[in-house]
Design an enzyme around this catalytic site. Structure first.
Site, PDB file in Angstrom:
ATOM      1  N   ARG A 143       0.837  -1.195   0.000  1.00  0.00           N
ATOM      2  CA  ARG A 143       0.000   0.000   0.000  1.00  0.00           C
ATOM      3  C   ARG A 143       0.871   1.244   0.000  1.00  0.00           C
ATOM      4  NH1 ARG A 143      -3.869   1.737   4.992  1.00  0.00           N
ATOM      5  NH2 ARG A 143      -1.835   2.157   5.908  1.00  0.00           N
ATOM      6  N   THR A 150      -0.989   7.635  -1.100  1.00  0.00           N
ATOM      7  CA  THR A 150      -2.266   7.529  -1.805  1.00  0.00           C
ATOM      8  C   THR A 150      -3.166   6.440  -1.231  1.00  0.00           C
ATOM      9  OG1 THR A 150      -1.426   5.911  -3.396  1.00  0.00           O
ATOM     10  CG2 THR A 150      -1.089   8.248  -3.919  1.00  0.00           C
ATOM     11  N   ASP A 195       0.992  -1.489  13.666  1.00  0.00           N
ATOM     12  CA  ASP A 195       1.319  -2.135  12.392  1.00  0.00           C
ATOM     13  C   ASP A 195       1.540  -3.618  12.644  1.00  0.00           C
ATOM     14  OD1 ASP A 195       3.198  -3.227  10.273  1.00  0.00           O
ATOM     15  OD2 ASP A 195       2.800  -1.242   9.441  1.00  0.00           O
ATOM     16  N   ASP A 240       5.011  -5.052  11.536  1.00  0.00           N
ATOM     17  CA  ASP A 240       6.107  -4.646  12.401  1.00  0.00           C
ATOM     18  C   ASP A 240       6.054  -5.392  13.733  1.00  0.00           C
ATOM     19  OD1 ASP A 240       6.970  -2.931  10.465  1.00  0.00           O
ATOM     20  OD2 ASP A 240       6.251  -1.110  11.456  1.00  0.00           O
TER      21      ASP A 240
END
Length: 212
Positions: free
Chosen positions: A103, A107, A203, A206
């Site tokens: 991703r 955007t 995340d 992560d």
């Protein structure tokens, strides 16, 4: 599109520990693995089976086995890999394909960078593994990719979902003539300005593997 939120005390218990910022990566991986197995139990309620006759030590019996072609499990790289063991533990005879999608953080648009899937998915049930249904762009693109190859039934398994992601999926997949389901441990409040789920768990990639 059907959305199923797994309402179970063990699901809530494991999810709470995953949310905790003090949970280290080894513990996070183990709990994510356990949580996926619980979600997979819900996700496979409609897995396709055929009747089969067996003989017990006492008498004949009628049961079922998974039909052919076998279900296909598709983790979305990289974070989806952390869900794979928990899924195949419950569905060990399934085949596994891989879909690499990233991703753009500006955007929020998803693009495909790697695939390892059969060219022909006609007649296949697919189980897509993606920890976070946030903006929904990545998962929508993955589902369309699988449908274009012929998949005719898709279930996405997500640890967490955001209302915006669910709405995006419904919008992007409108008119798709294939049943799509989402099985998740919880639907959280919202997305923040960076596209992260709130309160979420950070995340997932992560936290599973460390920052790289």
């Amino acid at each position: 599109m059907r959305v199923h939120v797994a309402d179970h005390p063990l699901v809530a218990h494991k999810l709470t520990t995953l949310r905790d910022e003090r949970t280290d990566s080894p513990t996070f991986r183990r709990l994510a693995d356990e949580l996926v197995t619980l979600l997979a139990y819900e996700a496979t309620r409609d897995v396709r089976v055929v009747p089969v006759e067996v003989r017990t030590p006492v008498s004949p019996a009628t049961g079922v086995r998974l039909s052919s072609p076998k279900p296909l499990v598709v983790p979305i790289l990289r974070a989806g890999l952390g869900m794979l063991d928990g899924m195949v533990r419950l569905l060990p005879t399934a085949e596994v394909g891989f879909l690499g999608m990233v991703r753009d953080e500006q955007t929020l648009t998803a693009t495909t960078y790697a695939t390892r899937l059969p060219d022909d998915l006609h007649g296949r049930q697919c189980y897509v593994l993606d920890p976070m249904l946030a903006t929904g762009g990545t998962l929508a693109a993955a589902i369309r990719f699988l449908v274009e190859r012929g998949a005719d039934d898709i279930t996405a398994i997500c640890l967490l979902s955001a209302p915006e992601g669910i709405e995006r999926l419904e919008r992007d997949l409108e008119g798709l003539d294939v049943p799509v389901s989402v099985v998740t441990a919880a639907v959280d409040e919202r997305l923040n300005e960076l596209g992260y789920i709130v309160p979420g768990l950070g995340d997932a990639g992560d936290r599973l593997y460390g920052v790289v």
